[in-house]
Motif scaffolding. Structure first.
Motif, PDB file in Angstrom:
ATOM      1  N   GLY A   1       1.083  -0.883  -0.023  1.00 43.29           N
ATOM      2  CA  GLY A   1       0.024  -0.140   0.035  1.00 43.29           C
ATOM      3  C   GLY A   1       0.254   0.784   0.448  1.00 43.29           C
ATOM      4  O   GLY A   1       0.544   2.633  -0.588  1.00 43.29           O
ATOM      5  N   THR A   2       2.196   1.450   0.660  1.00 42.55           N
ATOM      6  CA  THR A   2       2.551   2.641   1.100  1.00 42.55           C
ATOM      7  C   THR A   2       3.157   2.681  -0.402  1.00 42.55           C
ATOM      8  O   THR A   2       4.166   3.848  -0.688  1.00 42.55           O
ATOM      9  N   ASP A   3       3.983   1.599  -0.587  1.00 41.38           N
ATOM     10  CA  ASP A   3       4.858   1.564  -2.574  1.00 41.38           C
ATOM     11  C   ASP A   3       3.916   2.229  -3.460  1.00 41.38           C
ATOM     12  O   ASP A   3       4.463   2.713  -4.661  1.00 41.38           O
ATOM     13  N   ILE A   4       2.376   1.921  -3.268  1.00 42.54           N
ATOM     14  CA  ILE A   4       1.684   2.264  -4.704  1.00 42.54           C
ATOM     15  C   ILE A   4       2.148   4.200  -4.285  1.00 42.54           C
ATOM     16  O   ILE A   4       2.205   5.030  -5.409  1.00 42.54           O
ATOM     17  N   PHE A   5       1.874   4.575  -2.799  1.00 44.49           N
ATOM     18  CA  PHE A   5       1.660   5.888  -2.894  1.00 44.49           C
ATOM     19  C   PHE A   5       3.234   6.214  -3.181  1.00 44.49           C
ATOM     20  O   PHE A   5       3.625   7.360  -4.143  1.00 44.49           O
ATOM     21  N   SER A   6       4.298   5.693  -2.740  1.00 46.17           N
ATOM     22  CA  SER A   6       5.554   6.383  -2.746  1.00 46.17           C
ATOM     23  C   SER A   6       6.103   5.913  -4.318  1.00 46.17           C
ATOM     24  O   SER A   6       6.589   7.192  -5.040  1.00 46.17           O
ATOM     25  N   LEU A   7       5.547   4.896  -5.676  1.00 47.47           N
ATOM     26  CA  LEU A   7       6.140   5.030  -6.765  1.00 47.47           C
ATOM     27  C   LEU A   7       5.011   6.593  -7.733  1.00 47.47           C
ATOM     28  O   LEU A   7       5.667   6.849  -8.268  1.00 47.47           O
ATOM     29  N   TRP A   8       3.728   6.448  -7.026  1.00 43.28           N
ATOM     30  CA  TRP A   8       3.655   7.778  -7.313  1.00 43.28           C
ATOM     31  C   TRP A   8       3.390   9.209  -7.476  1.00 43.28           C
ATOM     32  O   TRP A   8       3.513   9.290  -8.202  1.00 43.28           O
ATOM     33  N   PHE A   9       3.551   8.888  -6.254  1.00 48.87           N
ATOM     34  CA  PHE A   9       3.605  10.769  -6.017  1.00 48.87           C
ATOM     35  C   PHE A   9       5.418  10.871  -5.954  1.00 48.87           C
ATOM     36  O   PHE A   9       5.762  11.959  -5.710  1.00 48.87           O
ATOM     37  N   GLY A  10       5.857   9.874  -4.991  1.00 48.69           N
ATOM     38  CA  GLY A  10       7.776  10.163  -5.100  1.00 48.69           C
ATOM     39  C   GLY A  10       8.437   9.737  -6.294  1.00 48.69           C
ATOM     40  O   GLY A  10       8.379  10.769  -6.613  1.00 48.69           O
ATOM     41  N   SER A  11       7.868   9.137  -7.176  1.00 47.39           N
ATOM     42  CA  SER A  11       8.548   8.762  -7.821  1.00 47.39           C
ATOM     43  C   SER A  11       7.756   9.040 -10.005  1.00 47.39           C
ATOM     44  O   SER A  11       8.485   9.447 -10.971  1.00 47.39           O
ATOM     45  N   GLY A  12       6.438  10.008  -9.229  1.00 49.92           N
ATOM     46  CA  GLY A  12       5.757  10.273 -10.269  1.00 49.92           C
ATOM     47  C   GLY A  12       5.652   8.377 -11.444  1.00 49.92           C
ATOM     48  O   GLY A  12       5.415   9.077 -12.613  1.00 49.92           O
ATOM     49  N   ASP A  13       5.718   7.491 -11.144  1.00 43.17           N
ATOM     50  CA  ASP A  13       5.752   6.555 -11.548  1.00 43.17           C
ATOM     51  C   ASP A  13       3.885   5.838 -11.866  1.00 43.17           C
ATOM     52  O   ASP A  13       4.105   4.612 -10.972  1.00 43.17           O
ATOM     53  N   LEU A  14       3.344   6.630 -12.551  1.00 45.83           N
ATOM     54  CA  LEU A  14       1.938   5.550 -12.485  1.00 45.83           C
ATOM     55  C   LEU A  14       1.806   4.951 -12.665  1.00 45.83           C
ATOM     56  O   LEU A  14       0.843   3.160 -12.632  1.00 45.83           O
ATOM     57  N   SER A  15       2.644   3.953 -13.854  1.00 49.90           N
ATOM     58  CA  SER A  15       2.797   2.630 -14.851  1.00 49.90           C
ATOM     59  C   SER A  15       3.214   2.059 -13.424  1.00 49.90           C
ATOM     60  O   SER A  15       2.725   0.404 -13.773  1.00 49.90           O
ATOM     61  N   ALA A  16       4.321   2.636 -13.065  1.00 49.30           N
ATOM     62  CA  ALA A  16       4.484   1.325 -11.720  1.00 49.30           C
ATOM     63  C   ALA A  16       3.701   0.858 -10.736  1.00 49.30           C
ATOM     64  O   ALA A  16       3.178   0.216 -10.053  1.00 49.30           O
ATOM     65  N   ALA A  17       3.021   2.154  -9.771  1.00 48.24           N
ATOM     66  CA  ALA A  17       2.045   2.032  -8.874  1.00 48.24           C
ATOM     67  C   ALA A  17       1.480   1.351  -9.699  1.00 48.24           C
ATOM     68  O   ALA A  17       0.217   0.586  -8.939  1.00 48.24           O
ATOM     69  N   THR A  18       0.572   0.973 -10.839  1.00 47.28           N
ATOM     70  CA  THR A  18      -0.378   0.268 -11.244  1.00 47.28           C
ATOM     71  C   THR A  18      -0.070  -1.242 -11.360  1.00 47.28           C
ATOM     72  O   THR A  18      -0.650  -2.022 -10.669  1.00 47.28           O
ATOM     73  N   ARG A  19       1.406  -1.958 -11.051  1.00 46.08           N
ATOM     74  CA  ARG A  19       1.403  -2.888 -11.111  1.00 46.08           C
ATOM     75  C   ARG A  19       1.728  -3.284  -9.876  1.00 46.08           C
ATOM     76  O   ARG A  19       0.928  -4.643  -9.754  1.00 46.08           O
ATOM     77  N   VAL A  20       1.783  -2.796  -8.836  1.00 50.36           N
ATOM     78  CA  VAL A  20       1.554  -3.105  -6.921  1.00 50.36           C
ATOM     79  C   VAL A  20       0.711  -3.144  -7.618  1.00 50.36           C
ATOM     80  O   VAL A  20      -0.404  -4.232  -5.912  1.00 50.36           O
ATOM     81  N   SER A  21      -0.727  -2.279  -7.867  1.00 52.30           N
ATOM     82  CA  SER A  21      -2.046  -2.082  -7.237  1.00 52.30           C
ATOM     83  C   SER A  21      -1.976  -3.654  -8.148  1.00 52.30           C
ATOM     84  O   SER A  21      -3.610  -4.286  -7.067  1.00 52.30           O
ATOM     85  N   LEU A  22      -1.739  -4.059  -9.190  1.00 49.39           N
ATOM     86  CA  LEU A  22      -2.749  -5.357  -9.299  1.00 49.39           C
ATOM     87  C   LEU A  22      -2.143  -6.330  -8.757  1.00 49.39           C
ATOM     88  O   LEU A  22      -2.712  -6.741  -7.949  1.00 49.39           O
ATOM     89  N   ILE A  23      -0.361  -6.290  -7.868  1.00 46.84           N
ATOM     90  CA  ILE A  23      -0.260  -7.243  -7.343  1.00 46.84           C
ATOM     91  C   ILE A  23      -1.256  -7.382  -5.308  1.00 46.84           C
ATOM     92  O   ILE A  23      -1.638  -8.367  -5.659  1.00 46.84           O
ATOM     93  N   LEU A  24      -1.422  -6.234  -5.498  1.00 48.12           N
ATOM     94  CA  LEU A  24      -2.452  -6.142  -4.407  1.00 48.12           C
ATOM     95  C   LEU A  24      -3.710  -6.983  -4.460  1.00 48.12           C
ATOM     96  O   LEU A  24      -4.550  -7.303  -3.765  1.00 48.12           O
ATOM     97  N   LEU A  25      -4.118  -6.138  -5.764  1.00 51.55           N
ATOM     98  CA  LEU A  25      -5.610  -6.942  -5.952  1.00 51.55           C
ATOM     99  C   LEU A  25      -5.762  -8.534  -5.978  1.00 51.55           C
ATOM    100  O   LEU A  25      -6.905  -9.184  -5.552  1.00 51.55           O
ATOM    101  N   VAL A  26      -4.016  -8.820  -6.766  1.00 51.37           N
ATOM    102  CA  VAL A  26      -4.171 -10.243  -6.426  1.00 51.37           C
ATOM    103  C   VAL A  26      -4.563 -10.941  -5.163  1.00 51.37           C
ATOM    104  O   VAL A  26      -4.731 -12.204  -4.776  1.00 51.37           O
ATOM    105  N   LEU A  27      -3.476 -10.274  -4.190  1.00 52.26           N
ATOM    106  CA  LEU A  27      -2.731 -10.599  -2.819  1.00 52.26           C
ATOM    107  C   LEU A  27      -4.693 -10.833  -2.024  1.00 52.26           C
ATOM    108  O   LEU A  27      -5.238 -11.387  -1.896  1.00 52.26           O
TER     109      LEU A  27
END
Lengths: 542, 211
Positions: free
Chosen positions: A224-250
């Motif tokens: 959950g915190t990774d989604i934030f840091s990838l999106w807001f910290g690194s500005g990488d929405l695509s990477a945040a989407t991938r982590v979201s998908l992992i969380l979704l599978v979990l």
């Protein structure tokens, strides 16, 4: 002879479209993933993902196990035994639900820190400074403790309601067959309660996975915190989407685990008459052990955090900026009320449909509504953002034609936040209305139809007034949850938009714990009142 | 007298709602007594007091010379050795028929336990059902299993709460005939609560009317 005409209408399409609209953010995540990962993603996957994954799993499993144990034991004690203050504990055991884990986290971190009350008391009374490591709470196990003590009411409520209802006769039967309470617990109560315990701990799991504030404050890396840091910290929405998908599978894996553990059998006895169980008076050691357990649970889960917040609140009251505070309160209520209206309108219609209709579509609607609530706020946030940015892009020519000088019109508006709240909390409205429709049946509606009313009119004149109590329950639940919601609000709020929850989070993150107390206490007071009103409604319904 | 209830008073809501007021009755060993009365007359409460599932406000319950309940004594339900067939049978859904019957006699040595289960299965004629789970049984079969489970520990008294209320009328006629002869054969002291005068008249040596 009167000539009658009528066209057959398909009533299945609209509920499906409505449901699909609110599930769009989740579909968006699944379908928007690009095949090649960014540099950020590759670095994250190789170096950080394993730790985040482990932490997420550890927190979810350990916290739900602790909440399961506390919730079951408290329900068992107040349902079957009489001991000092047991009647008080019976209603007050639900109160920790009003304390969001992130607020409890700030309180305990402050309380146990070097300048906190515990250390000060130890130094002043005992003349001894407790070594820091003994009181260190800002770690994985500390978070497990906070989640366990704040979220156990989810298990407590479900197990208590089960034990108090259809399980009573089985327990009495065991006693007359010669089994004491200990053996009845092992051989009857535990096997019978398994589905309710699993259901309650399943809800705790979803709450833990969804939480952002506590782990962020404790400095624990989770998906959950990774989604934030990838999106807001690194500005990488695509990477945040991938982590979201992992969380979704979990989440899907945990839901499956939940279904397997619950088992196929649901133990419910349709009793012809039910007598409240005669509680056993505990004596001696057992009496004081039960009392001590209950007191410790209430102290840690509610009394200590509230007392500490009140102390901090009093100390900081002079520094409160009243106009900013009233703006925050306004924002919080406005967001809650607008989302509430959307949720109520949609879920009244969906619940009415799935309670009255039979068939595949009704079952799909019934299951589909539950999806949003299981998905963490951060994941829904990512989905909603991708969806509305896409919509803004497709509407760009229109914006140009209208001479609007910004390209992100919808995605930067508050509408996105309200829509996300509605997607996430659809289930809260649906459950209240669905149980209302199931309880009243369709007889009243049918009789209105035979008296000459159209579907719409019969629904408006009959169903709406009959669902008043369901509306009150749904409203309380939705307002409390939206008021406490943090990840979605942090992600989707426009610039400079503050709610009580975001301000509490910001103050605490800036280590201004005393200032965080006032907005936290407002959230807490409204939640406590809401929970108590809900309990009394449920008691009256029984 | 084998079972004695003296001046039993029972009320709900801190004495506001009196269900039994100075109720007394004596029952002989081996006697089958039917208790009849309207809803709310306290029939089921009477069974719950005798079994220890409720505590009376005043009065005394004695069984075979032992005081079970008085102002000074309260014997817990599991110590009373009283059998109870509940109106809804309360069979454990996660146990099969054999395990349900075994439930109350786990403390017996294995050989004796096995013999007792076989005996009870034969007594109520359900040998072929022993592997089935409650949801696989008909109403009549469930009633037999509930009876077998209550009889297996050889209770001193058997209490039955509306045992025929969930059964079809045709089945009731057949069952009550069988049940009476079985209970008489076992020499069981029985209190049967029913709202049906026919059932009461057919089953009982004596009828107690509650108002």
């Amino acid at each position: 002879m009167t000539e009658l005409s009528g066209r057959r209408k398909n009533h299945n399409i609209l509920p499906l479209i409505t449901l699909a609209l609110f599930l769009l953010p989740i579909f968006t995540i699944i379908f928007s993933m690009d095949a090649s990962g960014s540099e950020n993603w590759i670095f994250f996957k190789n170096h950080l993902l394993p730790e985040s994954f482990y932490n997420t799993i550890y927190l979810t499993l350990m916290a739900s196990a602790l909440a399961g144990l506390l919730g079951f034991l408290s329900a068992y004690l107040v349902n079957f035994f009489e001991y000092p203050l047991s009647r008080f504990f019976k209603w007050s055991f639900v109160l920790p639900m009003a304390v969001p884990p992130y607020i409890a986290g700030y309180v305990y971190a402050g309380l146990l820190g070097y300048t906190g009350n515990i250390q000060i008391l130890a130094r002043q009374i005992l003349g001894y400074s407790i070594p820091y490591q003994y009181l260190e709470i800002m770690n994985l196990n500390g978070a497990v403790l906070i989640y366990g003590f704040m979220l156990y009411p989810y298990v407590y409520l479900i197990v208590r309601s089960y034990l108090n209802g259809s399980a009573t006769q089985w327990v009495e039967s065991s006693r007359v067959l010669g089994l004491g309470m200990g053996e009845t617990l092992r051989r009857v109560i535990l096997p019978l309660s398994r589905p309710s315990i699993v259901m309650g701990t399943g809800m705790v799991m979803m709450e833990v996975i969804s939480d952002y504030g506590l782990v962020k404050y404790f400095g624990i890396r989770t998906l959950g915190t990774d989604i934030f840091s990838l999106w807001f910290g690194s500005g990488d929405l695509s990477a945040a989407t991938r982590v979201s998908l992992i969380l979704l599978v979990l989440v899907i894996a945990l839901l499956l685990l939940d279904t397997i553990l619950k088992g196929k059998k649901k133990y419910h006895l349709n009793v012809s008459k039910s007598n409240p169980i005669r509680k056993m008076k505990l004596e001696g050691m057992a009496k004081w052990s039960a009392f001590a357990f209950s007191l410790v649970v209430m102290l840690i889960g509610f009394i200590i955090p509230v007392a500490q917040l009140v102390e901090w609140g009093i100390k900081s009251i002079e520094r409160v900026n009243l106009s900013a505070l009233s703006q925050m309160i306004m924002n919080t209520f406005k967001a809650s009320i607008i989302s509430l209206v959307i949720i109520v309108l949609v879920t009244f219609f969906l619940a009415r449909y799935s309670a009255r209709e039979k068939g595949v579509v009704a079952r799909i609607v019934d299951q589909g509504v539950k999806v949003g609530y299981s998905i963490p706020g951060a994941v829904i946030g990512v989905g909603v953002m991708i969806l509305f940015i896409g919509l803004d892009r497709s509407l760009a020519p229109l914006y140009q034609w209208l001479s609007l000088n910004k390209s992100l019109v919808i995605s930067s508006s508050l509408f996105v936040l309200y829509f996300a709240y509605a997607s996430r909390f659809l289930l809260l409205g649906y459950n209240s209305f669905y149980s209302g429709f199931m309880k009243h049946g369709s007889g009243y509606f049918d009789s209105a139809r035979t008296l000459g009313m159209s579907r719409f009119k019969a629904s408006f004149k009959v169903d709406v007034p009959m669902q008043r109590m369901a509306f009150v329950s749904a409203s309380i639940l939705i307002v409390i949850d939206i008021m406490k919601e943090l990840p979605l609000t942090l992600m989707l709020r426009p610039f400079n938009y503050e709610t009580l929850a975001t301000k509490t989070f910001e103050y605490a993150n800036d280590e201004r714990l005393q200032e965080a107390a006032v907005p936290a206490l407002i959230i807490l007071s409204i939640s406590v009142v809401g929970i108590l009103v809900l309990s009394s409604i449920q008691k009256r319904r029984k | 007298m084998y079972l004695n209830l003296k001046d039993i008073r029972f009320s709900y809501d801190n004495g506001q709602n009196v269900v039994l007021n100075n109720f007394s009755v004596s029952i002989d060993e081996g006697e089958i007594v039917s208790v009849v009365g309207n809803s709310g007359s306290g029939k089921s409460t009477l069974l719950r007091i005798i079994s220890g599932l409720e505590d009376r406000s005043t009065g005394q319950v004695e069984l075979d010379g032992d005081v079970l309940q008085s102002s000074k004594v309260f014997v817990q339900p599991e110590k009373r050795k009283i059998g109870f067939v509940f109106q809804d049978y309360a069979l454990y859904p996660f146990l099969n028929v054999r395990q349900n019957i075994e439930f109350g006699i786990k403390k017996l040595p294995p050989k004796e336990r096995k013999r007792r289960i076989e005996e009870t299965l034969s007594l109520v004629k359900i040998n072929e059902l022993e592997k089935r789970f409650p949801h696989e049984l008909s109403g009549g079969q469930m009633q037999r299993v509930a009876l077998a489970r209550a009889l297996a520990p050889k209770p001193r008294v058997l209490l039955m709460d509306e045992p025929f209320s969930n059964l079809d009328t045709e089945l009731v006629g057949e069952l009550r005939l069988e049940l009476r002869s079985l209970l008489k054969k076992e020499g069981m002291t029985v209190i049967l609560v029913t709202h049906n005068q026919d059932d009461a008249g057919f089953m009982a040596d004596r009828i107690i009317q509650m108002t």
